[in-house]
Structure formats: C-alpha cells, structure tokens
Design a protein around this motif. Sequence first.
Motif, PDB file in Angstrom:
ATOM      1  N   THR A   1       0.986  -1.141   0.034  1.00  0.00           N
ATOM      2  CA  THR A   1       0.097   0.125  -0.039  1.00  0.00           C
ATOM      3  C   THR A   1       0.950   1.364   0.006  1.00  0.00           C
ATOM      4  N   ASN A   2       1.922   1.152   0.599  1.00  0.00           N
ATOM      5  CA  ASN A   2       2.650   2.525   0.647  1.00  0.00           C
ATOM      6  C   ASN A   2       4.376   1.888   1.096  1.00  0.00           C
ATOM      7  N   VAL A   3       5.310   3.059   0.526  1.00  0.00           N
ATOM      8  CA  VAL A   3       6.537   2.468   0.750  1.00  0.00           C
ATOM      9  C   VAL A   3       7.236   3.834   1.486  1.00  0.00           C
ATOM     10  N   GLU A   4       7.695   4.147   2.676  1.00  0.00           N
ATOM     11  CA  GLU A   4       8.499   5.138   3.159  1.00  0.00           C
ATOM     12  C   GLU A   4      10.001   4.943   3.142  1.00  0.00           C
ATOM     13  N   VAL A   5      10.625   5.742   2.582  1.00  0.00           N
ATOM     14  CA  VAL A   5      12.101   5.673   2.705  1.00  0.00           C
ATOM     15  C   VAL A   5      12.736   6.994   3.418  1.00  0.00           C
ATOM     16  N   SER A   6      13.862   6.600   4.347  1.00  0.00           N
ATOM     17  CA  SER A   6      14.230   7.539   5.231  1.00  0.00           C
ATOM     18  C   SER A   6      15.053   8.593   4.233  1.00  0.00           C
ATOM     19  N   GLY A   7      15.168   9.682   4.677  1.00  0.00           N
ATOM     20  CA  GLY A   7      16.086  10.875   3.848  1.00  0.00           C
ATOM     21  C   GLY A   7      17.558  10.184   3.390  1.00  0.00           C
ATOM     22  N   ASP A   8      18.318   9.464   4.326  1.00  0.00           N
ATOM     23  CA  ASP A   8      19.531   9.060   4.126  1.00  0.00           C
ATOM     24  C   ASP A   8      19.541   7.648   3.461  1.00  0.00           C
ATOM     25  N   LEU A   9      18.272   7.257   2.737  1.00  0.00           N
ATOM     26  CA  LEU A   9      18.279   6.104   2.321  1.00  0.00           C
ATOM     27  C   LEU A   9      18.489   4.859   2.733  1.00  0.00           C
ATOM     28  N   GLN A  10      18.606   4.775   4.048  1.00  0.00           N
ATOM     29  CA  GLN A  10      19.345   3.485   4.812  1.00  0.00           C
ATOM     30  C   GLN A  10      18.316   2.869   5.478  1.00  0.00           C
ATOM     31  N   HIS A  11      16.861   3.277   5.348  1.00  0.00           N
ATOM     32  CA  HIS A  11      15.714   2.591   6.155  1.00  0.00           C
ATOM     33  C   HIS A  11      14.493   2.471   5.316  1.00  0.00           C
ATOM     34  N   CYS A  12      13.738   1.578   5.092  1.00  0.00           N
ATOM     35  CA  CYS A  12      12.595   1.334   4.352  1.00  0.00           C
ATOM     36  C   CYS A  12      11.551   0.761   4.945  1.00  0.00           C
ATOM     37  N   LYS A  13      10.290   1.492   5.115  1.00  0.00           N
ATOM     38  CA  LYS A  13       9.141   0.844   5.782  1.00  0.00           C
ATOM     39  C   LYS A  13       8.286   0.362   4.372  1.00  0.00           C
ATOM     40  N   ILE A  14       7.851  -0.767   4.322  1.00  0.00           N
ATOM     41  CA  ILE A  14       7.044  -1.237   3.390  1.00  0.00           C
ATOM     42  C   ILE A  14       5.714  -1.673   3.974  1.00  0.00           C
ATOM     43  N   PHE A  15       4.701  -0.895   3.915  1.00  0.00           N
ATOM     44  CA  PHE A  15       3.132  -1.197   4.366  1.00  0.00           C
ATOM     45  C   PHE A  15       2.588  -1.930   3.400  1.00  0.00           C
ATOM     46  N   VAL A  16       2.150  -3.346   4.016  1.00  0.00           N
ATOM     47  CA  VAL A  16       1.335  -4.148   3.266  1.00  0.00           C
ATOM     48  C   VAL A  16       0.157  -4.425   3.954  1.00  0.00           C
ATOM     49  N   SER A  17      -0.950  -4.652   3.037  1.00  0.00           N
ATOM     50  CA  SER A  17      -2.307  -5.086   3.307  1.00  0.00           C
ATOM     51  C   SER A  17      -2.424  -6.464   3.108  1.00  0.00           C
ATOM     52  N   ILE A  18      -2.960  -7.485   4.003  1.00  0.00           N
ATOM     53  CA  ILE A  18      -2.833  -8.703   3.697  1.00  0.00           C
ATOM     54  C   ILE A  18      -4.247  -9.261   3.757  1.00  0.00           C
ATOM     55  N   TYR A  19      -4.949  -9.831   2.870  1.00  0.00           N
ATOM     56  CA  TYR A  19      -6.312 -10.480   2.782  1.00  0.00           C
ATOM     57  C   TYR A  19      -6.142 -11.708   3.481  1.00  0.00           C
ATOM     58  N   GLY A  20      -7.168 -11.809   4.377  1.00  0.00           N
ATOM     59  CA  GLY A  20      -7.145 -13.213   5.045  1.00  0.00           C
ATOM     60  C   GLY A  20      -7.403 -13.334   6.608  1.00  0.00           C
ATOM     61  N   GLU A  21      -7.366 -14.293   7.213  1.00  0.00           N
ATOM     62  CA  GLU A  21      -7.721 -14.288   8.502  1.00  0.00           C
ATOM     63  C   GLU A  21      -6.518 -13.743   9.332  1.00  0.00           C
ATOM     64  N   GLU A  22      -6.580 -13.669  10.730  1.00  0.00           N
ATOM     65  CA  GLU A  22      -5.853 -12.957  11.603  1.00  0.00           C
ATOM     66  C   GLU A  22      -4.488 -13.996  11.634  1.00  0.00           C
ATOM     67  N   ILE A  23      -4.582 -15.180  11.641  1.00  0.00           N
ATOM     68  CA  ILE A  23      -3.634 -16.042  11.912  1.00  0.00           C
ATOM     69  C   ILE A  23      -3.044 -16.070  10.486  1.00  0.00           C
ATOM     70  N   GLN A  24      -3.455 -16.142   9.325  1.00  0.00           N
ATOM     71  CA  GLN A  24      -2.710 -16.003   7.974  1.00  0.00           C
ATOM     72  C   GLN A  24      -2.110 -14.649   7.980  1.00  0.00           C
ATOM     73  N   ARG A  25      -2.545 -13.561   8.187  1.00  0.00           N
ATOM     74  CA  ARG A  25      -2.011 -12.339   8.225  1.00  0.00           C
ATOM     75  C   ARG A  25      -0.483 -12.579   9.150  1.00  0.00           C
ATOM     76  N   SER A  26      -0.283 -12.860  10.576  1.00  0.00           N
ATOM     77  CA  SER A  26       0.626 -12.910  11.298  1.00  0.00           C
ATOM     78  C   SER A  26       1.563 -13.872  10.455  1.00  0.00           C
ATOM     79  N   GLU A  27       1.225 -15.031   9.930  1.00  0.00           N
ATOM     80  CA  GLU A  27       2.150 -15.961   9.149  1.00  0.00           C
ATOM     81  C   GLU A  27       2.836 -15.362   8.029  1.00  0.00           C
ATOM     82  N   VAL A  28       2.001 -14.469   7.297  1.00  0.00           N
ATOM     83  CA  VAL A  28       2.576 -13.835   6.136  1.00  0.00           C
ATOM     84  C   VAL A  28       3.552 -13.004   6.580  1.00  0.00           C
ATOM     85  N   LEU A  29       3.215 -12.105   7.691  1.00  0.00           N
ATOM     86  CA  LEU A  29       4.009 -11.048   8.126  1.00  0.00           C
ATOM     87  C   LEU A  29       5.313 -11.534   8.394  1.00  0.00           C
ATOM     88  N   GLU A  30       5.348 -12.652   9.232  1.00  0.00           N
ATOM     89  CA  GLU A  30       6.683 -13.377   9.809  1.00  0.00           C
ATOM     90  C   GLU A  30       7.244 -13.860   8.488  1.00  0.00           C
TER      91      GLU A  30
END
Length: 142
Positions: A39-68
């Motif tokens: 859904t979104n990607v945020e990169v720090s100003g020094d390009l050393q860190h990147c946050k990738i925001f994901v949306s996962i369709y499924g049940e809560e157990i599946q979401r946690s496994e996919v995130l892992e």
Amino acid sequence: MAPGRRVERVAALIRRETSELLIHGIRDERVHQGMVSITNVEVSGDLQHCKIFVSIYGEEIQRSEVLEGLEAASGFLRGELGRRLQMRRAPEVHFHLDRGIEKGTSVLNLLEQLEQQRETLGEVQSESDQPTTYETTTVNKT
C-alpha cells in the motif's frame, strides 16, 4: 528539494521491485498464504531504512504468518533491491501491516447500515406523515 524527489523516486522503485519479488522471487510458502498488496513505501532521507506497508487479505492467523514470512525474507529482499536498483547500500527493509483497507471496509459497512436504517425509518415516517382525511360537513344556513 532534490533529495526529496530522489527519496520519492527510490520509494517508487522499491515498491515496484518489491511487488515483482513478491510475485516471482520469494519462495517462502508463508508469504503466499494470503493475498498481499503493497500500500505504501516510506524511505528515510538518508536512504538507509525502508518501511513497506502491506495489506494482507485473510484471517488474522494467516496475516501474522505472512508478516513473519515477509520479515524472514527481508534480508533476501534487501540484497535483491541493492542489485536491481544498483545502490551502493541497500536500505534495511521493515514490513508493517496496513489496516487502512479494513478500516475503510468497516466504515463502508457502517454507512450501508445507516442507509438501511434511514430507509426503514423513512417508510415508517412517510406512513405517519400522510394527512388524515376528515369528513367535513357543510352546514347551509338558510
């Protein structure tokens, strides 16, 4: 102003390449259990860190496994991003669950329920708002 544009451009490239890697590159079965969308990607100003925001369709157990699975594959993703984007140092990749789509769906459901309540109340009110007919008699005084 130029560094801001560069950060935005790198974020867009990371989003594109990560999407491609999610489809064809990652072999971890946990990642393919649910439908994953970036859904979104945020990169720090020094390009050393990147946050990738994901949306996962499924049940809560599946979401946690996919995130892992995504977190486990972050080292692989970092190496692939460094090679594909030809960056001197590839950013550290961190995945975050984006619940915006869920919240949007719940808001739409609430609005739909309100619409249904208004329709039912509108029918009740329209029946009570109808003028009652009274018979009037006219008296002729002659």
